[in-house]
Design an enzyme around this catalytic site. Structure first.
Site, short mmCIF file in Angstrom:
data_model
loop_
_atom_site.label_atom_id
_atom_site.label_comp_id
_atom_site.label_asym_id
_atom_site.label_seq_id
_atom_site.Cartn_x
_atom_site.Cartn_y
_atom_site.Cartn_z
N ASP A 1 -10.05 -7.73 7.09
CA ASP A 1 -9.10 -6.72 6.59
C ASP A 1 -9.72 -5.93 5.43
O ASP A 1 -9.75 -4.70 5.49
CB ASP A 1 -7.77 -7.37 6.19
CG ASP A 1 -6.82 -6.33 5.59
OD1 ASP A 1 -6.32 -5.48 6.33
OD2 ASP A 1 -6.64 -6.34 4.34
N ILE B 1 0.83 -1.22 0.00
CA ILE B 1 0.00 0.00 0.00
C ILE B 1 0.86 1.27 0.00
O ILE B 1 0.48 2.28 -0.60
CB ILE B 1 -1.02 0.00 1.17
CG1 ILE B 1 -2.12 1.00 0.90
CG2 ILE B 1 -0.35 0.27 2.50
CD1 ILE B 1 -2.94 0.74 -0.35
N LYS C 1 -5.48 1.87 7.79
CA LYS C 1 -6.55 1.09 8.40
C LYS C 1 -6.10 -0.37 8.49
O LYS C 1 -5.30 -0.79 7.67
CB LYS C 1 -7.86 1.20 7.62
CG LYS C 1 -7.79 0.92 6.12
CD LYS C 1 -7.52 -0.41 5.57
CE LYS C 1 -8.16 -1.63 6.03
NZ LYS C 1 -7.84 -2.79 5.10
N SER D 1 11.95 0.95 6.90
CA SER D 1 11.46 -0.36 6.49
C SER D 1 12.61 -1.34 6.65
O SER D 1 13.76 -0.99 6.37
CB SER D 1 10.99 -0.31 5.03
OG SER D 1 9.92 -1.18 4.80
N ARG D 2 12.31 -2.57 7.10
CA ARG D 2 13.40 -3.51 7.38
C ARG D 2 14.06 -4.01 6.11
O ARG D 2 15.27 -4.27 6.08
CB ARG D 2 12.85 -4.71 8.17
CG ARG D 2 12.28 -4.36 9.52
CD ARG D 2 11.42 -5.48 10.03
NE ARG D 2 10.44 -5.88 9.01
CZ ARG D 2 9.64 -6.92 9.10
NH1 ARG D 2 9.69 -7.70 10.15
NH2 ARG D 2 8.79 -7.21 8.13
P1 NAP Z 1 2.43 -5.59 3.28
O1 NAP Z 1 2.89 -5.16 1.93
O2 NAP Z 1 2.36 -7.03 3.57
O3 NAP Z 1 3.29 -4.92 4.44
C1 NAP Z 1 3.77 -3.61 4.42
C2 NAP Z 1 5.19 -3.58 4.92
O4 NAP Z 1 5.19 -3.60 6.35
C3 NAP Z 1 6.02 -4.78 4.53
O5 NAP Z 1 6.52 -4.67 3.23
C4 NAP Z 1 7.10 -4.80 5.58
O6 NAP Z 1 8.22 -4.00 5.15
C5 NAP Z 1 6.44 -4.14 6.78
N1 NAP Z 1 6.19 -5.16 7.80
C6 NAP Z 1 5.57 -6.34 7.63
N2 NAP Z 1 5.56 -7.02 8.78
C7 NAP Z 1 6.21 -6.27 9.66
C8 NAP Z 1 6.55 -6.44 11.03
N3 NAP Z 1 6.21 -7.56 11.69
N4 NAP Z 1 7.22 -5.47 11.65
C9 NAP Z 1 7.56 -4.34 10.99
N5 NAP Z 1 7.28 -4.14 9.70
C10 NAP Z 1 6.60 -5.08 9.06
O7 NAP Z 1 0.98 -4.99 3.60
P2 NAP Z 1 0.12 -3.91 2.81
O8 NAP Z 1 -0.77 -4.61 1.86
O9 NAP Z 1 0.94 -2.80 2.36
O10 NAP Z 1 -0.84 -3.47 4.01
C11 NAP Z 1 -0.36 -2.71 5.10
C12 NAP Z 1 -1.54 -2.04 5.77
O11 NAP Z 1 -2.22 -1.25 4.79
C13 NAP Z 1 -2.57 -3.04 6.31
O12 NAP Z 1 -3.10 -2.57 7.53
C14 NAP Z 1 -3.66 -3.06 5.24
O13 NAP Z 1 -4.94 -3.34 5.78
C15 NAP Z 1 -3.59 -1.63 4.74
N6 NAP Z 1 -4.08 -1.49 3.36
C16 NAP Z 1 -3.64 -2.32 2.37
C17 NAP Z 1 -4.16 -2.21 1.09
C18 NAP Z 1 -3.71 -3.08 -0.06
O14 NAP Z 1 -4.33 -3.01 -1.15
N7 NAP Z 1 -2.67 -3.88 0.08
C19 NAP Z 1 -5.13 -1.23 0.82
C20 NAP Z 1 -5.49 -0.36 1.82
C21 NAP Z 1 -4.98 -0.51 3.10
P3 NAP Z 1 9.72 -4.41 5.62
O15 NAP Z 1 9.80 -5.91 5.56
O16 NAP Z 1 10.60 -3.71 4.63
O17 NAP Z 1 9.81 -3.89 7.03
#
Ligand code: NAP
Length: 312
Positions: free
Chosen positions: A172, A15, A91, A37-38
């Site tokens: 989610d 996101i 969110k 970011s890690r």
């Molecule tokens: P994601 O790509 O799986 O995770 C985002 C980043 O967070 C990862 O690339 C990782 O970066 C970091 N992360 C993951 N686990 C972690 C941990 N245990 N500790 C610290 N950092 C961690 O998820 P996403 O889809 O972007 O979603 C993230 C949030 O945005 C969620 O709450 C989701 O509901 C919301 N969201 C997502 C979307 C969508 O379409 N994907 C849409 C709207 C809202 P590093 O490994 O580099 O740290």
């Protein structure tokens, strides 16, 4: 929009790259100066491994936007608020309602902005739908039906956190629908019952049904399902005295009494950053936990059914 706030973004994943970075780049009220970011980095800004390193090295930062999964949001938000930064939460705003309430109290005590964003509330159809439902023209609301169905393998490939405690599972995406319904309804909504269907190898549900009631007595029913495909359904239908209001495509399209309404182009994330800027400039916060509370109530009171392993 006069002030330019120095911004950091935390958790560079799907996101952050799809929506936050382009929206920030197009928003003159924020200057992105750093990321944490890690495993990822962003070109053209200073990059850190985690929020503690970012906060230590960037004392002049005004604000942070937190885009990591909900399970780590509380610790990150707490660190930022205690460092005196304004905070925007993706969110859901936390893994639990109590975390979000605690963060809100800390933000108030520190005199900084906390923005618990709900991106679906910024979808183009939401404000016209809210305004029509609040008008005399619509009359009474008779029922609300939500269908939020998609293929989890298409929309969340490889995401393990959604299946872990605090990851919300099918809620989610489902919480996006609840964020819209709680925004557009002129009545509060109470959860009366729920069924949560959870695979034997996951901690969170793959499907859920919620039975709620609005304070005017109208039934509000929501069906969330991740075993759907290939075309997603993100639909809300509201029956009123004046006919049906239908939202389609997650709030991008609106029709009222059979007539399609032009709601303009999609701009959810630019609108969120405009709102964050306005909140900081006016020393205000925006924290509405109602969508998360409905989800928490479903976990609290729902009937839990185990289903076949997902095989993640
Ligand atoms: P994601 O790509 O799986 O995770 C985002 C980043 O967070 C990862 O690339 C990782 O970066 C970091 N992360 C993951 N686990 C972690 C941990 N245990 N500790 C610290 N950092 C961690 O998820 P996403 O889809 O972007 O979603 C993230 C949030 O945005 C969620 O709450 C989701 O509901 C919301 N969201 C997502 C979307 C969508 O379409 N994907 C849409 C709207 C809202 P590093 O490994 O580099 O740290």
């Amino acid at each position: 929009m006069n002030a330019v706030y120095q911004l950091g973004i935390v958790g560079i994943g799907k996101i952050a790259r799809d929506q936050h970075l382009p929206a920030i780049a197009a928003q003159p009220g924020f200057e992105l100066v750093a990321c944490a970011s890690r495993n990822a980095s962003v070109d053209g800004v200073r990059n850190y491994r985690d929020i503690d390193a970012l906060l230590a090295a960037e004392p002049s930062l005004d604000a942070v936007s937190l885009c990591a999964p909900p399970q780590v949001r509380y610790a990150q938000a707490l660190a930022a608020l205690e460092a005196g930064k304004h905070v925007m939460l993706e969110k859901p705003p936390g893994a639990s309602v109590s975390e979000v309430e605690a963060l809100y109290e800390i933000a108030r005590a520190r005199g900084v902005t906390l923005f618990a964003s709900w991106h679906s509330r910024a979808a183009s159809a939401v404000e016209p739908a809210r305004a029509w439902l609040a008008s005399k023209e619509a009359g009474a609301i008779r029922s609300v039906e939500v269908r939020w169905k998609e293929d989890v393998r298409r929309w969340h490939p490889g995401q393990q956190w959604i299946w872990e405690p605090g990851g919300l599972g099918v809620f989610d995406p489902g919480i996006n629908a609840l964020s819209i319904v709680t925004q557009i309804m002129p009545h509060e909504i109470a959860l009366r019952g729920a069924t949560l269907t959870t695979p034997s190898d996951t901690a969170t549900p793959i499907a859920a049904e919620l039975d709620c009631v609005a304070t005017n007595g109208a039934p509000v029913r929501a069906v969330f399902d991740w075993r759907h495909g290939p075309v997603e359904e993100w639909d809300i239908d509201i029956e009123t005295d004046a006919g049906r209001l239908s939202m389609r495509e997650g709030g991008k399209r609106l029709s009222i009494a059979g007539k399609e309404i032009d709601v303009g182009a999609e701009r959810e994330y630019p609108a969120l950053y405009e709102r964050f800027h306005e909140l900081i400039a006016t020393q205000a916060s925006d924290v509405d936990v109602r969508p998360l509370r409905l989800v928490a109530d479903a976990f609290l009171t729902g009937r839990h059914i185990e289903t076949e392993a997902f095989g993640r």
